[in-house]
Design an enzyme around this catalytic site. Sequence first.
Site, PDB file in Angstrom:
ATOM      1  N   LYS A 224     -16.038   6.725   2.498  1.00  0.00           N
ATOM      2  CA  LYS A 224     -15.722   6.817   0.483  1.00  0.00           C
ATOM      3  C   LYS A 224     -16.005   6.438  -0.122  1.00  0.00           C
ATOM      4  O   LYS A 224     -15.872   7.058  -1.445  1.00  0.00           O
ATOM      5  CB  LYS A 224     -14.765   8.151   1.638  1.00  0.00           C
ATOM      6  CG  LYS A 224     -13.845   8.370   0.420  1.00  0.00           C
ATOM      7  CD  LYS A 224     -12.466   9.194   0.446  1.00  0.00           C
ATOM      8  CE  LYS A 224     -11.593   7.626   0.762  1.00  0.00           C
ATOM      9  NZ  LYS A 224     -10.897   8.055  -0.510  1.00  0.00           N
ATOM     10  N   ASN A 225     -14.875   4.852  -0.038  1.00  0.00           N
ATOM     11  CA  ASN A 225     -14.761   4.202  -1.157  1.00  0.00           C
ATOM     12  C   ASN A 225     -15.622   3.829  -1.092  1.00  0.00           C
ATOM     13  O   ASN A 225     -16.121   2.953  -3.062  1.00  0.00           O
ATOM     14  CB  ASN A 225     -13.727   3.094  -0.609  1.00  0.00           C
ATOM     15  CG  ASN A 225     -12.322   3.439  -0.118  1.00  0.00           C
ATOM     16  OD1 ASN A 225     -11.694   4.873  -0.754  1.00  0.00           O
ATOM     17  ND2 ASN A 225     -11.502   3.159   0.737  1.00  0.00           N
TER      18      ASN A 225
ATOM     19  N   CYS B 165      -3.265   9.812  -2.934  1.00  0.00           N
ATOM     20  CA  CYS B 165      -2.369   9.382  -2.915  1.00  0.00           C
ATOM     21  C   CYS B 165      -0.979   8.569  -3.727  1.00  0.00           C
ATOM     22  O   CYS B 165      -1.253   7.200  -3.663  1.00  0.00           O
ATOM     23  CB  CYS B 165      -2.749   8.511  -1.301  1.00  0.00           C
ATOM     24  SG  CYS B 165      -3.753  10.032  -0.330  1.00  0.00           S
TER      25      CYS B 165
ATOM     26  N   ARG C 288       0.642   1.283  -7.775  1.00  0.00           N
ATOM     27  CA  ARG C 288      -0.584   0.887  -7.850  1.00  0.00           C
ATOM     28  C   ARG C 288      -1.621   0.932  -9.190  1.00  0.00           C
ATOM     29  O   ARG C 288      -2.692   1.369 -10.130  1.00  0.00           O
ATOM     30  CB  ARG C 288      -2.019   1.465  -7.376  1.00  0.00           C
ATOM     31  CG  ARG C 288      -2.156   1.632  -6.065  1.00  0.00           C
ATOM     32  CD  ARG C 288      -2.795   2.176  -5.017  1.00  0.00           C
ATOM     33  NE  ARG C 288      -2.717   3.916  -5.207  1.00  0.00           N
ATOM     34  CZ  ARG C 288      -3.906   4.576  -4.255  1.00  0.00           C
ATOM     35  NH1 ARG C 288      -4.905   3.482  -3.507  1.00  0.00           N
ATOM     36  NH2 ARG C 288      -3.331   5.910  -4.194  1.00  0.00           N
TER      37      ARG C 288
ATOM     38  N   ASP D  66      -5.568   0.424   5.265  1.00  0.00           N
ATOM     39  CA  ASP D  66      -6.059   1.786   5.410  1.00  0.00           C
ATOM     40  C   ASP D  66      -5.702   2.001   6.935  1.00  0.00           C
ATOM     41  O   ASP D  66      -6.687   2.949   7.468  1.00  0.00           O
ATOM     42  CB  ASP D  66      -7.542   1.934   4.784  1.00  0.00           C
ATOM     43  CG  ASP D  66      -7.660   2.420   2.876  1.00  0.00           C
ATOM     44  OD1 ASP D  66      -6.140   2.876   3.156  1.00  0.00           O
ATOM     45  OD2 ASP D  66      -8.328   2.698   2.605  1.00  0.00           O
TER      46      ASP D  66
ATOM     47  N   ARG E 194      -9.714  15.014   2.169  1.00  0.00           N
ATOM     48  CA  ARG E 194     -10.486  13.139   1.523  1.00  0.00           C
ATOM     49  C   ARG E 194     -11.076  12.775   2.165  1.00  0.00           C
ATOM     50  O   ARG E 194     -11.492  11.750   1.222  1.00  0.00           O
ATOM     51  CB  ARG E 194      -9.119  13.529   0.781  1.00  0.00           C
ATOM     52  CG  ARG E 194      -8.262  14.840  -0.338  1.00  0.00           C
ATOM     53  CD  ARG E 194      -7.350  13.521  -0.746  1.00  0.00           C
ATOM     54  NE  ARG E 194      -7.837  12.163  -2.250  1.00  0.00           N
ATOM     55  CZ  ARG E 194      -7.210  11.191  -1.447  1.00  0.00           C
ATOM     56  NH1 ARG E 194      -5.840  11.179  -0.652  1.00  0.00           N
ATOM     57  NH2 ARG E 194      -8.156  10.146  -2.494  1.00  0.00           N
TER      58      ARG E 194
END
Length: 422
Positions: free
Chosen positions: A22-23, A118, A123, A308, A400
């Site tokens: 995903k990232n 999220c 951040r 994560d 997600r």
Amino acid sequence: MDSILVTGNGPLNGQIPIAGAKNACLTLMPATLLSEEPLTLTNAPRLSDIKTMTALLQSLGAEVSSLQDGQVQAMSSHDLTSQTADYEIVRKMRASNLVLGPLLARFGHAVVSLPGGCAIGARPMDLHVEGLEALGAEIELKDGYLHAKAPGGLKGGVHEMRFASVGATENIVMAATLAKGTTVLKNAAREPEIVDLVECLRKMGAQIAGEGTSTIEIQGVDRLHGATHQVVIDRIELGTYMLAPAICGGEVELLGGRMRLVESFAAKLDAAGVSVEETDKGLKVARKNGRVRAVDVVTEPFPGFPTDLQAQMMALMCTAEGTSVLEERIFENRFMHAPELVRMGADIEVHGGTATVTGVERLKGAPVMATDLRASVSLILAGLAAEGETVVSRVYHLDRGYEHVVRKLEGVGAKIERIKGQ
């Protein structure tokens, strides 16, 4: 609103295919903005975040087609109509800020909303802004939007980041590919997703060296061309499913997995009494003997233990023998899953950025609520090993970052189902 029902059902056995990252995919998709020619990504994960990035690119005028059941993303930015990333899309996902560097590099200006995603900490965008300003950009924050311009084009320079931010590294590297001269980025993040991005940019004609180290050097070019690139395997999904047999018992092979993506994580599993073996198909994981042992964890930038995977690791430690200490050094507010695990009988104390987990013999099923993407899957893992039924609500977070999670866990013997909301 959908929920997921999990019933503890004993050991898991079989194979789980691991999707593209995903990232990585969310970083690769904005790279299309750097060129007029098509960029095609294969092995793309089928996730709601990918749809959000698609909508963002399309709002800028890019053409994006999802092919082969979503596993191929075919993109073209030959005729963009806007350089403004609107709040209504950007607020849904943190990675939306990655259009800033490419738009600024190619067009000399961009307007990008401050991002969402999220709720696991502030951040801020300051590291992105500092890096782009080092390349000659002028950036001003007005009404929740970053207004960036580089009237004479971006120019190479030397910049050392205060923190090895993954997103800032990606934004700066993409911008530097079209800057005049040479850019040297120090204290760069080293994650596999950045290596994957550089490999794609190199296929597009970029001149980059040093990816995977803390110093990346980019020689700017006049233009980039089209390319086809395969998205790297998702190391977070890989690590998540490695924990399933660790928590439940049994033996599961993760297809496509590679040790180089999860070395620090695998080392912690080994210390806890979980075997991780590389095969010609992926990674095979099994609990060695009986109950796992408590181990301490400190989250760090790659190649350290991934933030994560912290929530999922906490789920494992809930039934480990002994007491473990998990220290979160990447994001604040990332222990919101702890109270939900306590509802299932876990013994957890949180003080600031540290959680102390004393293992119990067995968790008990309970209604729990997902607070973010990784927390949602940690509660599912805990439910797999708990007595009785666990109902995880607010699982829209799950969509997600994990494709077909119910199907994949059912395939190795888990008793799990998705319950459609009214």
